[in-house]
Design a protein around this motif. Structure first.
Motif, PDB file in Angstrom:
ATOM      1  N   ALA A  79       0.890  -1.348  -0.083  1.00 55.37           N
ATOM      2  CA  ALA A  79       0.044  -0.102  -0.074  1.00 55.37           C
ATOM      3  C   ALA A  79       0.616   1.212  -0.071  1.00 55.37           C
ATOM      4  N   THR A  80       2.145   1.143   0.872  1.00 57.52           N
ATOM      5  CA  THR A  80       2.969   2.539   0.879  1.00 57.52           C
ATOM      6  C   THR A  80       3.683   2.403  -0.474  1.00 57.52           C
ATOM      7  N   ALA A  81       4.047   1.936  -1.159  1.00 61.15           N
ATOM      8  CA  ALA A  81       4.574   2.093  -2.702  1.00 61.15           C
ATOM      9  C   ALA A  81       3.379   2.340  -3.394  1.00 61.15           C
ATOM     10  N   TRP A  82       2.520   2.033  -3.387  1.00 57.33           N
ATOM     11  CA  TRP A  82       1.191   2.571  -4.522  1.00 57.33           C
ATOM     12  C   TRP A  82       1.072   4.111  -4.637  1.00 57.33           C
ATOM     13  N   CYS A  83       0.675   4.029  -2.864  1.00 52.50           N
ATOM     14  CA  CYS A  83       0.681   5.757  -2.829  1.00 52.50           C
ATOM     15  C   CYS A  83       1.780   6.169  -2.623  1.00 52.50           C
ATOM     16  N   ILE A  84       3.016   6.220  -2.687  1.00 54.21           N
ATOM     17  CA  ILE A  84       3.822   7.285  -3.052  1.00 54.21           C
ATOM     18  C   ILE A  84       4.677   6.407  -4.485  1.00 54.21           C
ATOM     19  N   HIS A  85       4.752   6.089  -4.987  1.00 55.34           N
ATOM     20  CA  HIS A  85       5.673   5.672  -6.265  1.00 55.34           C
ATOM     21  C   HIS A  85       4.474   5.630  -7.786  1.00 55.34           C
ATOM     22  N   GLY A  86       2.923   5.055  -7.033  1.00 53.48           N
ATOM     23  CA  GLY A  86       2.207   5.646  -7.706  1.00 53.48           C
ATOM     24  C   GLY A  86       1.489   6.978  -8.436  1.00 53.48           C
ATOM     25  N   GLN A  87       1.857   7.615  -6.695  1.00 50.21           N
ATOM     26  CA  GLN A  87       1.672   9.292  -7.179  1.00 50.21           C
ATOM     27  C   GLN A  87       3.014   9.826  -8.319  1.00 50.21           C
ATOM     28  N   LEU A  88       3.687   9.751  -7.357  1.00 45.38           N
ATOM     29  CA  LEU A  88       5.243  10.122  -8.762  1.00 45.38           C
ATOM     30  C   LEU A  88       4.724   9.840  -9.767  1.00 45.38           C
ATOM     31  N   GLY A 139       3.636   9.443   9.243  1.00 42.84           N
ATOM     32  CA  GLY A 139       3.695   8.443  10.112  1.00 42.84           C
ATOM     33  C   GLY A 139       3.323   7.401   8.333  1.00 42.84           C
ATOM     34  N   MET A 140       3.394   6.530   9.065  1.00 44.25           N
ATOM     35  CA  MET A 140       3.599   6.037   6.809  1.00 44.25           C
ATOM     36  C   MET A 140       2.821   6.075   5.638  1.00 44.25           C
ATOM     37  N   ALA A 141       3.189   6.267   4.669  1.00 46.23           N
ATOM     38  CA  ALA A 141       2.792   6.637   3.666  1.00 46.23           C
ATOM     39  C   ALA A 141       1.478   5.937   3.198  1.00 46.23           C
ATOM     40  N   ASP A 142      -0.181   5.840   3.764  1.00 46.30           N
ATOM     41  CA  ASP A 142      -1.203   5.171   3.283  1.00 46.30           C
ATOM     42  C   ASP A 142      -2.736   6.381   2.898  1.00 46.30           C
ATOM     43  N   ASN A 143      -2.052   6.726   2.194  1.00 47.66           N
ATOM     44  CA  ASN A 143      -3.249   7.766   1.112  1.00 47.66           C
ATOM     45  C   ASN A 143      -2.436   8.036   0.388  1.00 47.66           C
ATOM     46  N   GLU A 144      -3.633   8.775  -0.899  1.00 42.61           N
ATOM     47  CA  GLU A 144      -3.325   9.323  -2.397  1.00 42.61           C
ATOM     48  C   GLU A 144      -1.862  10.056  -1.750  1.00 42.61           C
ATOM     49  N   ALA A 145      -3.014  11.108  -1.193  1.00 46.72           N
ATOM     50  CA  ALA A 145      -2.494  12.313  -0.753  1.00 46.72           C
ATOM     51  C   ALA A 145      -1.316  12.506  -0.527  1.00 46.72           C
ATOM     52  N   GLU A 146      -0.708  11.609   0.324  1.00 43.94           N
ATOM     53  CA  GLU A 146       0.386  11.894   1.174  1.00 43.94           C
ATOM     54  C   GLU A 146       2.255  11.977  -0.203  1.00 43.94           C
ATOM     55  N   GLY A 147       1.084  10.636  -0.808  1.00 50.57           N
ATOM     56  CA  GLY A 147       2.470  10.307  -2.182  1.00 50.57           C
ATOM     57  C   GLY A 147       2.078  12.003  -3.179  1.00 50.57           C
ATOM     58  N   ALA A 148       0.914  12.522  -3.495  1.00 48.89           N
ATOM     59  CA  ALA A 148       1.014  13.558  -3.905  1.00 48.89           C
ATOM     60  C   ALA A 148       1.875  14.755  -3.752  1.00 48.89           C
ATOM     61  N   ARG A 149       1.906  15.064  -2.542  1.00 48.41           N
ATOM     62  CA  ARG A 149       2.491  15.852  -1.460  1.00 48.41           C
ATOM     63  C   ARG A 149       3.807  16.113  -1.689  1.00 48.41           C
ATOM     64  N   LEU A 150       4.316  14.894  -1.296  1.00 47.65           N
ATOM     65  CA  LEU A 150       5.981  14.247  -1.384  1.00 47.65           C
ATOM     66  C   LEU A 150       5.969  14.975  -2.988  1.00 47.65           C
ATOM     67  N   ALA A 151       5.638  14.300  -4.004  1.00 47.57           N
ATOM     68  CA  ALA A 151       5.736  14.422  -5.039  1.00 47.57           C
ATOM     69  C   ALA A 151       5.598  16.397  -5.782  1.00 47.57           C
ATOM     70  N   SER A 152       5.343  16.938  -5.230  1.00 47.71           N
ATOM     71  CA  SER A 152       5.105  18.449  -5.086  1.00 47.71           C
ATOM     72  C   SER A 152       6.606  18.660  -4.479  1.00 47.71           C
ATOM     73  N   GLY A 163      12.306  13.854   5.864  1.00 46.56           N
ATOM     74  CA  GLY A 163      12.785  13.677   7.548  1.00 46.56           C
ATOM     75  C   GLY A 163      12.321  12.761   8.602  1.00 46.56           C
ATOM     76  N   ASN A 164      13.209  12.283   9.154  1.00 53.59           N
ATOM     77  CA  ASN A 164      12.499  11.206   9.553  1.00 53.59           C
ATOM     78  C   ASN A 164      12.501  10.438   9.439  1.00 53.59           C
ATOM     79  N   HIS A 165      12.929   9.739   8.466  1.00 57.06           N
ATOM     80  CA  HIS A 165      12.011   8.475   7.500  1.00 57.06           C
ATOM     81  C   HIS A 165      13.459   7.979   6.936  1.00 57.06           C
ATOM     82  N   GLY A 166      13.794   8.714   5.678  1.00 52.83           N
ATOM     83  CA  GLY A 166      15.089   8.109   4.762  1.00 52.83           C
ATOM     84  C   GLY A 166      14.602   9.213   3.520  1.00 52.83           C
ATOM     85  N   VAL A 167      15.501   8.748   2.003  1.00 47.02           N
ATOM     86  CA  VAL A 167      15.172   9.390   0.772  1.00 47.02           C
ATOM     87  C   VAL A 167      14.550   8.737  -0.548  1.00 47.02           C
ATOM     88  N   MET A 168      15.069   9.830  -1.333  1.00 42.68           N
ATOM     89  CA  MET A 168      14.302   9.462  -2.176  1.00 42.68           C
ATOM     90  C   MET A 168      14.855  10.012  -3.560  1.00 42.68           C
TER      91      MET A 168
END
Length: 243
Positions: A79-88, A139-152, A163-168
């Motif tokens: 789920a977290t992969a879809w929320c992040i990578h799907g949105q990007l 917290g863990m990315a569990d919705n598409e809005a979080e993925g969209a935020r990261l993309a922006s 921050g407090n997480h890792g790297v992309m």
């Protein structure tokens, strides 16, 4: 007959998982890499849910469509992969490759009150004014809005220090993405080691740091060859990566 784009991408991406495991930069059976295989960037390959990087083969990679919400319901899609990578891949067609990791030194820097990579050597200077920072981990990315935020947050940059997480890291090719995330982890290792001495850092001038960063950007063939050498090492160690 030569390999298709998808076949080549499968091999290169599978090799990247093996390389990262070989280098000890993986995170149990978590973290995800993806690579676009369509012109619009929306059809992409992704590693299956909870499969160790060291065992991933080219045929294991999932072919997903960022416009297809049914992908989120698949049991083999994290789920977290879809929320992040799907949105990007849906929002940024120029992003062909996305690598998300929690490597020790880069994550340590991401956990500081002020996450930053000051230019103190040739490796750290590669990232001068070229890393976006996310300071809003929730917290863990569990919705598409979080993925969209990261993309922006990328906003024209190719790296995101989470921050407090890792790297992309994002890139036009798998080879460039691999060399980039490897160099960033090495840069943070140098930085953390220097900080650990308790002595003041000798930070490069802005002019020298910018000159060095631009020099890095002119040698994408170096990045590609680094990847090709490591890929060949993985194939020689275990040819099943090609399966």
């Amino acid at each position: 007959m030569g390999l298709s784009l998808e076949e080549r991408t499968r091999i290169n991406l599978a090799a990247t998982f093996r390389i990262i495991a070989h280098l000890g930069m993986h995170e149990a059976v978590a973290n995800h890499f993806s690579a676009a295989v369509s012109a619009d960037g929306k059809r992409f390959l992704l590693n299956p849910k909870w499969k160790h990087f060291s065992r991933i083969r080219a045929s294991d990679l999932l072919l997903l469509d960022a416009d297809d919400p049914a992908c989120a319901e698949r049991s083999d899609v994290d789920a977290t992969a879809w929320c992040i990578h799907g949105q990007l891949h849906q929002r940024l067609p120029e992003v062909r490759v996305v690598l998300h990791l929690h490597p020790v030194y880069t994550t340590a820097v991401a956990c500081l009150a002020e996450p930053r990579v000051p230019p103190i050597d040739q490796n750290t200077a590669r990232y001068f004014n070229r890393v976006a920072v996310d300071n809003l981990y929730g917290g863990m990315a569990d919705n598409e809005a979080e993925g969209a935020r990261l993309a922006s947050l990328l906003d024209g940059k190719r790296r995101l220090l989470m921050g407090n997480h890792g790297v992309m890291v994002t890139a036009p090719t798998i080879g460039e993405a691999f060399d980039d995330i490897w160099t960033l982890e090495r840069a943070c290792q140098i930085l953390v080691t220097a900080w650990s001495t308790g002595q003041p850092l000798r930070v490069l001038s802005d002019d020298v740091a910018e000159k060095t960063a631009k020099a890095w950007e002119r040698i994408t063939d170096f990045s590609q060859q680094h990847f090709e050498e490591m890929k060949q090492l993985m194939i020689e160690r275990d040819p099943s990566v090609l399966d």
